[in-house]
Design a protein around this motif. Structure first.
Motif, mmCIF file in Angstrom:
data_model
loop_
_atom_site.group_PDB
_atom_site.id
_atom_site.type_symbol
_atom_site.label_atom_id
_atom_site.label_comp_id
_atom_site.label_asym_id
_atom_site.label_seq_id
_atom_site.Cartn_x
_atom_site.Cartn_y
_atom_site.Cartn_z
ATOM 1 N N ARG A 45 30.544 -1.176 -0.255
ATOM 2 C CA ARG A 45 29.902 -2.482 -0.438
ATOM 3 C C ARG A 45 28.395 -2.345 -0.366
ATOM 4 N NH1 ARG A 45 32.625 -7.352 2.591
ATOM 5 N NH2 ARG A 45 30.623 -8.081 1.878
ATOM 6 N N SER B 262 24.487 -1.730 3.924
ATOM 7 C CA SER B 262 24.343 -1.969 5.365
ATOM 8 C C SER B 262 25.061 -0.865 6.137
ATOM 9 C CB SER B 262 24.941 -3.330 5.740
ATOM 10 O OG SER B 262 26.343 -3.298 5.617
ATOM 11 N N ARG B 263 24.637 -0.688 7.360
ATOM 12 C CA ARG B 263 25.266 0.332 8.207
ATOM 13 C C ARG B 263 26.735 -0.007 8.441
ATOM 14 N NH1 ARG B 263 24.461 5.623 9.414
ATOM 15 N NH2 ARG B 263 26.175 6.044 10.806
ATOM 16 N N GLU B 264 27.060 -1.298 8.575
ATOM 17 C CA GLU B 264 28.446 -1.721 8.784
ATOM 18 C C GLU B 264 29.308 -1.370 7.569
ATOM 19 O OE1 GLU B 264 25.836 -3.963 9.211
ATOM 20 O OE2 GLU B 264 25.749 -3.694 11.377
ATOM 21 N N SER B 265 28.764 -1.586 6.368
ATOM 22 C CA SER B 265 29.504 -1.251 5.146
ATOM 23 C C SER B 265 29.733 0.247 5.057
ATOM 24 C CB SER B 265 28.745 -1.725 3.908
ATOM 25 O OG SER B 265 28.674 -3.119 3.878
ATOM 26 N N ASP C 100 29.847 2.387 7.604
ATOM 27 C CA ASP C 100 30.826 2.756 8.637
ATOM 28 C C ASP C 100 32.244 2.427 8.190
ATOM 29 O OD1 ASP C 100 28.816 3.706 10.270
ATOM 30 O OD2 ASP C 100 28.697 1.874 11.494
ATOM 31 N N GLU C 101 32.434 1.281 7.561
ATOM 32 C CA GLU C 101 33.756 0.883 7.063
ATOM 33 C C GLU C 101 34.214 1.834 5.952
ATOM 34 O OE1 GLU C 101 37.276 -1.427 6.575
ATOM 35 O OE2 GLU C 101 35.863 -1.136 8.204
ATOM 36 N N ARG D 172 35.282 5.020 7.567
ATOM 37 C CA ARG D 172 36.549 4.835 8.281
ATOM 38 C C ARG D 172 37.729 4.823 7.324
ATOM 39 N NH1 ARG D 172 40.183 1.313 9.314
ATOM 40 N NH2 ARG D 172 39.172 -0.385 8.232
#
Length: 109
Positions: A27, A43-46, A48-49, A52
């Motif tokens: 994303r 984004s860092r969250e994207s 990381d997901e 994962r």
């Protein structure tokens, strides 16, 4: 982060990162202002997901069939023990006598 920054972090090429973004595997947000080329930010969250979801899971261990190296002694066995073993499926009754089964073969001798 920009696609080249993500590429450096993941040790991939920027083109590979752009491919992940175009295929919606990673994303990203287009921060370009109507220009012909998209300017993506991840984004860092994207990230990381994304990592994962691509994580490799260990495979289940294969259970191998245990084979005895030497067959049990053949011939008739004790009737009391034979009845118990027959219930477990490791002995067979024939003519009032019980015989062991080893690897699917009845030990008659």
């Amino acid at each position: 982060m920009t696609p080249p920054e993500v590429a450096k972090l993941l040790r991939a090429s920027p083109g590979t990162v752009h491919g992940w973004i175009r295929r919606a595997e990673l994303r990203a947000v287009n921060v370009g202002s109507g220009t012909k080329r998209a300017r993506y930010r991840v984004s860092r969250e994207s990230l990381d997901e994304f990592i994962r979801l691509r994580e490799v899971q260990p495979t289940a261990s294969r259970q191998t069939r245990r084979r005895d190296t030497k067959p049990p002694e053949g011939g008739p066995i004790d009737p009391v023990q034979g009845k118990k073993l027959a219930k477990q499926g490791v002995a067979r009754e024939s003519g009032g006598k019980y015989y062991r089964i080893w690897n699917g073969v009845t030990q008659w001798y």
